[in-house]
Design an enzyme around this catalytic site. Structure first.
Site, PDB file in Angstrom:
ATOM      1  N   THR A 174       0.868  -1.182   0.000  1.00  0.00           N
ATOM      2  CA  THR A 174       0.000   0.000   0.000  1.00  0.00           C
ATOM      3  C   THR A 174       0.909   1.237   0.000  1.00  0.00           C
ATOM      4  O   THR A 174       2.123   1.120   0.183  1.00  0.00           O
ATOM      5  CB  THR A 174      -0.921  -0.001   1.236  1.00  0.00           C
ATOM      6  OG1 THR A 174      -0.111   0.050   2.412  1.00  0.00           O
ATOM      7  CG2 THR A 174      -1.800  -1.242   1.277  1.00  0.00           C
TER       8      THR A 174
ATOM      9  N   GLY B 187       4.202   6.005 -12.848  1.00  0.00           N
ATOM     10  CA  GLY B 187       4.186   5.138 -11.662  1.00  0.00           C
ATOM     11  C   GLY B 187       5.487   5.144 -10.875  1.00  0.00           C
ATOM     12  O   GLY B 187       5.726   4.255 -10.072  1.00  0.00           O
TER      13      GLY B 187
ATOM     14  N   LYS C 218      14.663   5.482   2.884  1.00  0.00           N
ATOM     15  CA  LYS C 218      15.519   4.381   2.416  1.00  0.00           C
ATOM     16  C   LYS C 218      16.854   4.390   3.157  1.00  0.00           C
ATOM     17  O   LYS C 218      17.407   3.327   3.496  1.00  0.00           O
ATOM     18  CB  LYS C 218      15.731   4.501   0.907  1.00  0.00           C
ATOM     19  CG  LYS C 218      14.454   4.210   0.128  1.00  0.00           C
ATOM     20  CD  LYS C 218      14.561   4.671  -1.320  1.00  0.00           C
ATOM     21  CE  LYS C 218      13.280   4.361  -2.081  1.00  0.00           C
ATOM     22  NZ  LYS C 218      13.183   5.076  -3.359  1.00  0.00           N
TER      23      LYS C 218
ATOM     24  N   GLY D 210       9.744   1.959 -10.653  1.00  0.00           N
ATOM     25  CA  GLY D 210       9.098   1.379 -11.840  1.00  0.00           C
ATOM     26  C   GLY D 210       8.265   0.176 -11.428  1.00  0.00           C
ATOM     27  O   GLY D 210       8.573  -0.498 -10.453  1.00  0.00           O
TER      28      GLY D 210
HETATM   29  N1  HSE Z   1       8.964   6.864  -5.407  1.00  0.00           N
HETATM   30  C1  HSE Z   1      10.072   5.982  -5.286  1.00  0.00           C
HETATM   31  C2  HSE Z   1      11.200   6.511  -6.157  1.00  0.00           C
HETATM   32  C3  HSE Z   1       9.654   4.633  -5.729  1.00  0.00           C
HETATM   33  O1  HSE Z   1      10.929   7.330  -7.030  1.00  0.00           O
HETATM   34  O2  HSE Z   1      12.343   6.117  -5.975  1.00  0.00           O
HETATM   35  C4  HSE Z   1      10.616   3.552  -5.363  1.00  0.00           C
HETATM   36  O3  HSE Z   1      10.808   3.468  -3.968  1.00  0.00           O
END
Ligand code: HSE
Length: 338
Positions: free
Chosen positions: A95, A205, A223, A316
């Protein structure tokens, strides 16, 4: 392997596309025969089908609820009940990420573990905010917790740090950890405006449900927190990090960097002492300068191996779907008799 999917956004759709297109070869090559027995969506209803649902049908369904009911699926479930009680071996939580509360994903994770199910996440919130709790609960319940897709999509950054480099002390991780902003910076160098390229990243996306997480640096910071937890066993919080995104960068800033033989990159850096995310002007000859579009890169500085750099997709649909698949294959292999 019976699987319950929580969420049907870009990530789980990407995963279903892989199952649709590679199901036969996954079975032939790895003996991996997954069955989607439940799916929970926020606005399109929830379906449970112990005999499994065809990925191609799930992807094509216009009205999931009524078409599912017509096919004999149970429709009276909600996401929490699916996570806890669906007839699944594994729950996949994909989600939208919330880095403030981690909800509702965190409750889905708690329910899955309480229900004795292995847990695979693409959602960064629960790992960034509640890693210890989930790890303890999973160990007590005797289930596996995997979350490769949370950092650099399916590019195996966590597996590299946790498994391939086990035995090395990793002293820092530094690189480009957000696909959306790297794509935006690359396109802005081609003269496309900030708003137009952000809209395109959303359409493709790459961006989070709320793209401010990408452009303001919070996604990269989340991250970095996950990397700090798994690489250094250090728990960081967002308010301990200095985080600046790319919102203030103009086409003019990008042009002046270009005139000086430089390029802007959103760089995340984390050590056992802390972390930061900020746009940095780097020389075109710097190894990170060539990392373009949604590609990400991370350099682990280690005691025994020096620098190890991993470059690959950072966002992606299929690429993040592959992150889910890689964790499921890992669970599949751990459950097989040796
Ligand atoms: N929104 C994130 C990005 C997706 O663009 O890196 C992957 O975690």
């Amino acid at each position: 392997m019976n699987i319950a999917l929580i969420g049907l956004g870009a990530v789980n759709r990407g995963f279903l596309e892989i199952l649709r297109d590679k199901g036969e070869s996954l079975k032939a090559q790895y003996g991996f025969a997954p069955r989607i027995v439940a799916i929970a969506t926020r606005t399109r209803g929830c379906l449970v089908a112990p005999d499994g649902m065809d990925p191609a049908w799930l992807l094509a369904a216009q009205d999931l609820r009524s078409e599912g009911a017509a096919r004999g699926c149970e429709t009276g479930w909600d996401a929490l009940r699916i996570a806890r009680s669906a007839p699944a071996d594994v729950v996949v939580e994909a989600t939208p990420t919330d880095l403030t509360s981690a909800q509702p994903a965190l409750d889905h994770c708690r329910a899955a573990i309480a229900g004795g199910k292995h847990l695979v996440l693409a959602n960064k919130g629960p790992i960034a905010l509640a890693y210890d709790e989930l790890r303890r609960a999973a160990a007590q319940a005797g289930v596996l917790l995997r979350f490769e897709a949370t950092v650099m999509a399916g590019t195996p950054s966590l597996r590299l740090g946790m498994q391939a480099l086990a035995g090395c002390a990793i002293r820092s991780a530094r690189g480009i950890l957000n696909g959306t902003t790297n794509y935006m910076l690359t396109q802005m160098e081609n003269g496309v405006s900030y708003d137009a390229v952000l809209a395109e990243a959303q359409r493709l996306g790459y961006a989070e449900a709320d793209p401010t997480a990408d452009v303001d640096g919070w996604d990269a910071a989340g991250k970095a927190i996950i990397l700090a937890a798994v690489l250094f066993n250090v728990r960081l919080t967002l308010d301990q990090m200095q985080v600046t995104g790319i919102r203030a960068l103009t086409l003019q800033d990008i042009e002046s960097a270009r005139a000086a033989g430089e390029r802007w990159k959103l760089i995340a850096e984390v050590t056992p002492e802390g972390g930061k995310v900020a746009p940095v002007r780097i020389a075109l000859s710097h190894p990170l300068a060539g990392v373009a579009g949604t590609t990400n890169a991370v350099t682990f500085n280690t005691d025994l191996m020096g620098d190890i750099t991993l470059i690959g997709a950072g966002a992606g649909r299929l690429q993040t779907g592959f992150g889910i698949l890689s964790d499921l294959l890992d669970i599949h292999h751990s459950r097989m008799p040796i």
